[in-house]
Scaffold this active site. Structure first.
Site, PDB file in Angstrom:
ATOM      1  N   HIS A  67     -29.769  89.536 -76.549  1.00  0.00           N
ATOM      2  CA  HIS A  67     -28.568  88.691 -76.611  1.00  0.00           C
ATOM      3  C   HIS A  67     -28.886  87.374 -77.336  1.00  0.00           C
ATOM      4  O   HIS A  67     -28.169  86.978 -78.256  1.00  0.00           O
ATOM      5  CB  HIS A  67     -28.071  88.418 -75.181  1.00  0.00           C
ATOM      6  CG  HIS A  67     -26.878  87.513 -75.103  1.00  0.00           C
ATOM      7  ND1 HIS A  67     -25.641  87.954 -74.700  1.00  0.00           N
ATOM      8  CD2 HIS A  67     -26.740  86.188 -75.364  1.00  0.00           C
ATOM      9  CE1 HIS A  67     -24.788  86.937 -74.737  1.00  0.00           C
ATOM     10  NE2 HIS A  67     -25.431  85.851 -75.119  1.00  0.00           N
ATOM     11  N   GLU A  68     -29.986  86.742 -76.943  1.00  0.00           N
ATOM     12  CA  GLU A  68     -30.339  85.461 -77.567  1.00  0.00           C
ATOM     13  C   GLU A  68     -30.750  85.654 -79.023  1.00  0.00           C
ATOM     14  O   GLU A  68     -30.478  84.799 -79.867  1.00  0.00           O
ATOM     15  CB  GLU A  68     -31.458  84.770 -76.776  1.00  0.00           C
ATOM     16  CG  GLU A  68     -31.133  84.488 -75.308  1.00  0.00           C
ATOM     17  CD  GLU A  68     -29.787  83.804 -75.079  1.00  0.00           C
ATOM     18  OE1 GLU A  68     -29.366  82.991 -75.935  1.00  0.00           O
ATOM     19  OE2 GLU A  68     -29.147  84.084 -74.042  1.00  0.00           O
ATOM     20  N   HIS A  71     -27.705  85.602 -81.292  1.00  0.00           N
ATOM     21  CA  HIS A  71     -27.334  84.233 -81.652  1.00  0.00           C
ATOM     22  C   HIS A  71     -28.256  83.726 -82.763  1.00  0.00           C
ATOM     23  O   HIS A  71     -27.824  83.135 -83.747  1.00  0.00           O
ATOM     24  CB  HIS A  71     -27.494  83.288 -80.444  1.00  0.00           C
ATOM     25  CG  HIS A  71     -26.444  83.437 -79.379  1.00  0.00           C
ATOM     26  ND1 HIS A  71     -25.101  83.315 -79.626  1.00  0.00           N
ATOM     27  CD2 HIS A  71     -26.551  83.674 -78.053  1.00  0.00           C
ATOM     28  CE1 HIS A  71     -24.426  83.480 -78.485  1.00  0.00           C
ATOM     29  NE2 HIS A  71     -25.281  83.701 -77.513  1.00  0.00           N
TER      30      HIS A  71
HETATM   31 ZN   LIG Z   1     -24.922  83.882 -75.514  1.00  0.00          ZN
END
Ligand SMILES: [Zn+2]
Ligand SMILES: [Zn+2]
Length: 148
Positions: A67-68, A71
């Site tokens: 998830h990170e 980004h």
């Molecule tokens: Zn996030």
């Protein structure tokens, strides 16, 4: 797991699932309270909540890292890196990242595990550990204690 091992894991996941190197730093940050991880826009580093190790399994940790990294890679590429962006959603689904970084378990959840009561007056005796009820009496009325 140490910061160095976390760094190696993030680099490995980045290379394997994103086919791009992770060129910044990843480390555990105990100050993260309400989230499992955080990507820092200012310096491109990734913080991971150490609770991800103690409260969850490794699959959850990897989901948070992915998830990170979504980004991270989208932000650096100048593409839609925010949760609401279509590119973010697509990349997240493609690599199998967690949609939301799971919140660490609340401490109060594990605080009281055994609920004892006085059999006579009903006075509650919450305990973290099991206790030998034959050895204790109610401090209010002297009655016997039992597991509720
Ligand atoms: Zn996030
Ligand atoms: Zn009592």
């Amino acid at each position: 797991m140490t910061d160095i091992e976390l760094q190696a894991l993030v680099q490995q996941i980045s290379q394997r699932d994103f086919h791009q190197p992770f060129l910044h730093r990843a480390y555990f940050n105990a100050r993260l309270r309400s989230t499992g991880g955080r990507y820092q826009l200012q310096n491109h580093n990734i913080d991971i909540n150490p609770k991800m190790l103690t409260d969850f399994d490794e699959a959850t940790l990897i989901g948070v890292i992915k998830h990170e990294l979504c980004h991270y890679h989208l932000h650096l590429a100048g593409r839609g890196y925010q949760h609401r962006d279509a590119e973010f959603k697509q990349l997240l689904a493609a690599v199998g990242g967690s949609r939301y970084a799971p919140a660490p378990k609340k401490r109060t959840v594990q605080a009281v595990r055994y609920h004892y009561v006085c059999a006579n007056c009903g006075q509650a005796y919450p305990r973290k550990r099991r206790m030998d009820t034959r050895r204790y009496r109610c401090s209010r009325c002297g009655g016997p204690i039992k597991l509720a």
